[in-house]
Design a protein around this motif. Structure first.
Motif, mmCIF file in Angstrom:
data_model
loop_
_atom_site.group_PDB
_atom_site.id
_atom_site.type_symbol
_atom_site.label_atom_id
_atom_site.label_comp_id
_atom_site.label_asym_id
_atom_site.label_seq_id
_atom_site.Cartn_x
_atom_site.Cartn_y
_atom_site.Cartn_z
ATOM 1 N N LYS A 20 0.820 -1.215 0.000
ATOM 2 C CA LYS A 20 0.000 0.000 0.000
ATOM 3 C C LYS A 20 0.858 1.272 0.000
ATOM 4 N N CYS A 23 2.005 1.954 4.076
ATOM 5 C CA CYS A 23 2.290 0.866 5.012
ATOM 6 C C CYS A 23 2.686 -0.366 4.214
ATOM 7 N N CYS A 25 1.206 -3.304 4.080
ATOM 8 C CA CYS A 25 0.128 -4.249 3.765
ATOM 9 C C CYS A 25 0.090 -4.540 2.276
ATOM 10 N N THR A 38 -4.769 -5.509 6.567
ATOM 11 C CA THR A 38 -4.759 -4.235 7.289
ATOM 12 C C THR A 38 -3.681 -4.255 8.375
ATOM 13 N N CYS A 39 -3.321 -3.059 8.825
ATOM 14 C CA CYS A 39 -2.342 -2.936 9.906
ATOM 15 C C CYS A 39 -2.662 -1.639 10.664
ATOM 16 N N CYS A 42 -2.872 1.605 8.216
ATOM 17 C CA CYS A 42 -4.031 1.832 7.347
ATOM 18 C C CYS A 42 -5.353 1.730 8.091
HETATM 19 ZN ZN ZN Z 1 -1.581 -1.354 6.428
#
Ligand code: ZN
Ligand code: MN
Length: 497
Positions: A20, A23, A25, A38-39, A42
């Motif tokens: 992304k 990040c 991801c 996700t993390c 985000c």
């Molecule tokens: Zn993320």
């Protein structure tokens, strides 16, 4: 009283990166496992800090260079603030007053027959992160809405055109041409079903009044169009609707706010959604978590160096090299870079661009569609097709024979035999397809066939031009390698003597 339609487009393009925008991801379309990519960054959790993905920035610059934009040496990130369930941070990281690129131009072919082109100005292209997705129960059964944040933070380039488009058709052509370029540059997969390419359109009319004035009608933004065709029919609909509204109300651009309308694909109408927010509503502010980007000239140059020839340039070059029609070269280029490579190798190999175009745009495309394979999976490789076409050019075989060989190669390939150049000669020998240049041999066969078909021969002499077809057919059956053109000529000569 007439009017001019004025259209500008805003296109969001999802960039083809592994991760992304801010990040680590994975950036992949994945509706089956919602919220799995996700993390904390985000998801917008407290304390998480974004870090720019350099590859995404590179792909952005590549896109902008394809649009002939200027790349300023300084650019920064801004927060565009609004609340929505699919945007947990309550702001989108975007670019406001200092986008990474601006002032471009993109040429489109507005008439495929005459090759007439038009330059469309590009105001800017900026980078921003995507939001997640709200999924509503549209059947109205459970009334539940769900949020999937897999898309949250994926990299987008937003391309904003000048209002230079003058018809719904122009808008459609622009999008097709843009998609072709993005595909050549390999910056996006441009998959509209998966939302990799999304388009909003701004439209209004410049109405000429009886006393010679030009009045602009209020600008409408149309959203939710999920295909290029939808963009075209939505704009056609909106153009007529605005004219009717103007005749009834006389509302003009001054004193009206911009309205957003949605596109209902089932009913094929636009419907009012909301009065458009003003930029000031978004309370843009520089993102304090991200450093501005200093763009060195060498960096831009290195990207320019690795760019492929743009489809528009390639179209012009190939057209000039092989004297092809706008239509033919359009088909070749629009199939994508691999297909154009295939064509170029065949054309170069056989030295006859027209012959190569005929085969590639007709036989090859048809067989590809039938087998649903891409050009890279197609069993007959360019050198083999080039060798086959070379034999037509050298008058060693007729086009009819070449088709037979082509089909035999495909049948053999289906049985696991990879078509090779040597195989062509074997088939020619086996089936006796070598062009018969010995008119003496043909002479005898034609004499016999004419003698056995007195009635048809008389019909032809009596003016029935079509009667010659079956005669040629019979000769070809007898002498497989005969050139139908020569046969036709010889029959006509004999019948008219
Ligand atoms: Zn993320
Ligand atoms: Mn945007």
């Amino acid at each position: 009283m007439g009017y001019t339609t004025v259209i500008g487009l805003e296109v969001h393009v999802q960039l083809l990166t592994n991760s992304k925008l801010f990040c680590g991801c994975v950036n992949r379309f994945n509706p089956d496992e919602p919220n799995s990519q996700t993390c904390p960054v985000c998801l917008g959790l407290p304390g998480a800090l974004p870090v720019m993905n350099e590859h995404a920035f590179k792909l952005g610059v590549k896109t902008a260079l394809g649009l002939s934009c200027n790349i300023p040496s300084f650019t920064k990130w801004d927060r565009k603030q609004y609340y929505y369930p699919d945007l947990p941070k309550a702001y989108q990281i975007s670019q406001y007053d200092l986008p990474f690129s601006e002032d471009g131009v993109f040429e489109i072919e507005t008439n495929s027959e005459t090759g007439e082109t038009k330059k469309i100005g590009i105001i800017r292209a900026h980078l921003e992160e995507d939001a997640g997705k709200n999924i509503h129960d549209e059947k109205g059964r459970g009334n539940d809405s769900q949020v999937d944040l897999n898309r949250c933070g994926t990299p987008l380039v937003e391309i904003v055109t000048q209002p230079d488009l003058r018809s719904a058709k122009d808008a459609h052509i622009f999008l097709e041409e843009l998609r072709t370029m993005l595909t050549y540059l390999e910056v996006s997969d441009c998959n509209m079903q998966e939302g990799s390419l999304r388009c909003d359109a701004n439209i209004n009319l410049h109405v000429e009044t009886d006393d010679g004035h030009v009045i602009a009608t209020p600008i409408i933004e149309i959203k939710n169009m999920n295909s290029f065709r939808a963009v075209e029919i939505a704009l056609e609909y909106e153009e007529k609707r605005q004219y009717e509204v103007w005749k009834k109300t006389g509302n003009t651009l001054e004193g009206s706010s911009k309205q957003t309308r949605g596109w209902d694909a089932n009913r094929e109408i636009t419907f009012a959604q909301r009065e458009k927010e003003d930029v000031s509503d978004y309370r843009y502010l520089p993102d304090p978590d991200l450093v501005p980007v200093i763009v060195e000239e060498e960096f831009v140059q290195s990207i320019r160096d690795e760019m492929c020839e743009l489809p528009a340039d390639r179209r012009k070059r190939l057209q000039a090299m092989y004297q092809l029609s706008n239509y033919d070269i359009g088909v070749v280029i629009n199939q994508g870079p691999e297909f154009a490579n295939y064509f170029e190798t065949v054309a170069k190999g056989c030295g006859d661009g027209k012959q190569a175009t005929n085969w590639v745009t007709q036989d090859i495309l048809r067989e590809m569609n039938e087998r649903s394979v891409g050009i890279n999976e197609f069993p007959i490789k360019p050198p083999v097709l080039a060798a086959l076409l070379t034999k037509i050019v050298a008058k060693e075989i007729s086009v009819t024979s070449a088709r037979e060989i082509f089909n035999t190669l495909l049948t053999d390939a289906a049985g696991g035999d990879m078509p090779i150049i040597e195989h062509i000669d074997e088939i020619i020998k086996e089936k006796g397809l070598a062009m018969v240049s010995d008119t003496g041999q043909l002479d005898g066969v034609i004499e016999t066939i004419l003698a056995n078909n007195q009635k048809i021969a008389d019909d032809f002499r009596g003016g029935k031009q079509g009667a010659i077809g079956p005669l040629i057919g019979q000769v070809m059956k007898e002498v497989k390698g005969a050139d139908p053109k020569t046969v036709r000529q010889m029959i006509i000569e004999k019948l008219s003597s």
